[in-house]
Design an enzyme around this catalytic site. Sequence first.
Site, PDB file in Angstrom:
ATOM      1  CG  HIS A 186      26.780  -5.335 -19.239  1.00  0.00           C
ATOM      2  ND1 HIS A 186      27.888  -6.235 -19.244  1.00  0.00           N
ATOM      3  CD2 HIS A 186      27.713  -3.811 -19.067  1.00  0.00           C
ATOM      4  CE1 HIS A 186      29.068  -5.349 -19.066  1.00  0.00           C
ATOM      5  NE2 HIS A 186      28.971  -4.350 -18.983  1.00  0.00           N
ATOM      6  CB  CYS A 486      26.211  10.753 -14.543  1.00  0.00           C
ATOM      7  SG  CYS A 486      27.737  10.264 -13.778  1.00  0.00           S
TER       8      CYS A 486
END
Length: 556
Positions: A186, A486
């Site tokens: 993250h 992606c």
Amino acid sequence: MEATLRGVGVSHGVAIGEVRHMGTAVLEPPAKQIPTDEAPREQGRARQAVEAVAADLIARGNLAGGEAQHVLEAQAMMAQDPELMADVERRIAVGSTAERAVYDAFAAYRALLAGAGEYLAGRVADLDDVRNRIVARLLGVPMPGVPDSDEPYVLIARDLAPADTALLDPTLVLGFVTEEGGPTSHSAILARALGVPAVVALPGAGELAEGTVVAVDGSTGEIFVDPSEEKRAELTKAAEERRAALAASSGPGATSDGHKVPLLANVGGPADVPAAVEAGAEGVGLFRTEFLFLDDSAKAPSEAKQVEAYRKVLEAFPEGRVVVRVLDAGADKPLDFLTPADEPNPALGVRGLRTLLDHPEVLRTQLTALAKAAEGLPVYLEVMAPMVADRTDAKAFADACREAGLRAKFGAMVEIPSAALRARSILQEVEFLSLGTNDLAQYTFAADRQVGAVSRLQDPWQPALLDLIALSAEAAKAEGKSCGVCGEAASDPLLACVLTGLGVTSLSMGAASIPYVRATLAKHTLAQCERAAAAARATDSAEEARLAAQAVLSGE
């Protein structure tokens, strides 16, 4: 004396400044007993602290917006977990103080997560941050977090919680270095969104003395301790050259000989769109729709609410391509109304498309909402399913899209090695592939993307991962269909050239990376990219692959 350390570079740029360390973590509260008649008051204190911390996390998310908002809202839900709160209250009822009960209850939950498979173990850092914030509030001590400083600095931490990364001030925090984390954690993703140079997975970073001058190269992962004037000048010159190349680069993505490689943006919702448009994104290669479902984990958002949110993103790219990933729930993104709470290993259980096929009404509502959102717009809508394992999965998804009356291309994400190995079979049912390199690496190497100790295996330069990407791209070419990337691999400019050489037809990344990738692609021909890809695949390690590709592209 100048020394060089090496971690994993996760966000481009160079930062030179003095070291400042993250605030000390909350100390363990004393294990003292309280009289029984004080339990109700302590339980009230615990509830108030939990609600205050959850509210603070949500407020930070609202300020940060975009990807950070979704991460922080998930942390707020963690703080308010009813089972955790019930455990806290039970511990207080038998004599614990509020702060000790919180500490012990979170420790028990932490042990469960750590033993529930590596995918969920990656949530431990987020859980620790929530615990520290609640205990700090109960003890009346400062929250753990970034240091107060009037002068710009390089932040050093064991790990950065999303709540801290989300609100870093780029005018003060020149860059950051962490001991833990990986290239797809993250904090790494948020660092790229902020445009702050960052290096993660650097053992011993915490031993750098406060006030030491360091130079951080977020592209190479190198940290220069007490750099010489010559080294500072060299790094500064390289950074200026990069900025000049970025300023001179514009327009659609392409190699120097005109081979087009559309550069798309990864977005988490409408809040991420302005940055993508400003960066010159040619569309959206990954529209994560989870943000809508995290608002209330007890039920799915209404069709009307979904239509409104989807249309905002679709309207931003007239005549552009927008690839929407349907809800990817399960594993580290549990939803009360969808995902089972007692799976022994959620990462290998019912997640992604498997979850949606078990709840067809949720999938039907989302597909119907997407169809309505695209009505009357000139956008090229494409919809893809996460965690497709084989042709059976791909057919089930394509059938669901047709039944919902969706006028769009249907695609499959390649995140499981089986999908790469049998890509041609899957392409009999769908019209495109999109490689999610973060999960594909995780499942290929059995290496959790949040665990710094295995970050070597999460490196997208790993030759085995490049082989799987090549298999997928070759299958798509044979079928006359497209195959994009992606995952975070697309944000590495050098690797973007290699992916192009492997046959990938589009690249999608965080908006901040688009100018870097555009400028780098524009310097090389397709033939050079193909030679670099072949050289990288001929090696046996990620580092060798990177150096081999670099040698080809630099003409060495």
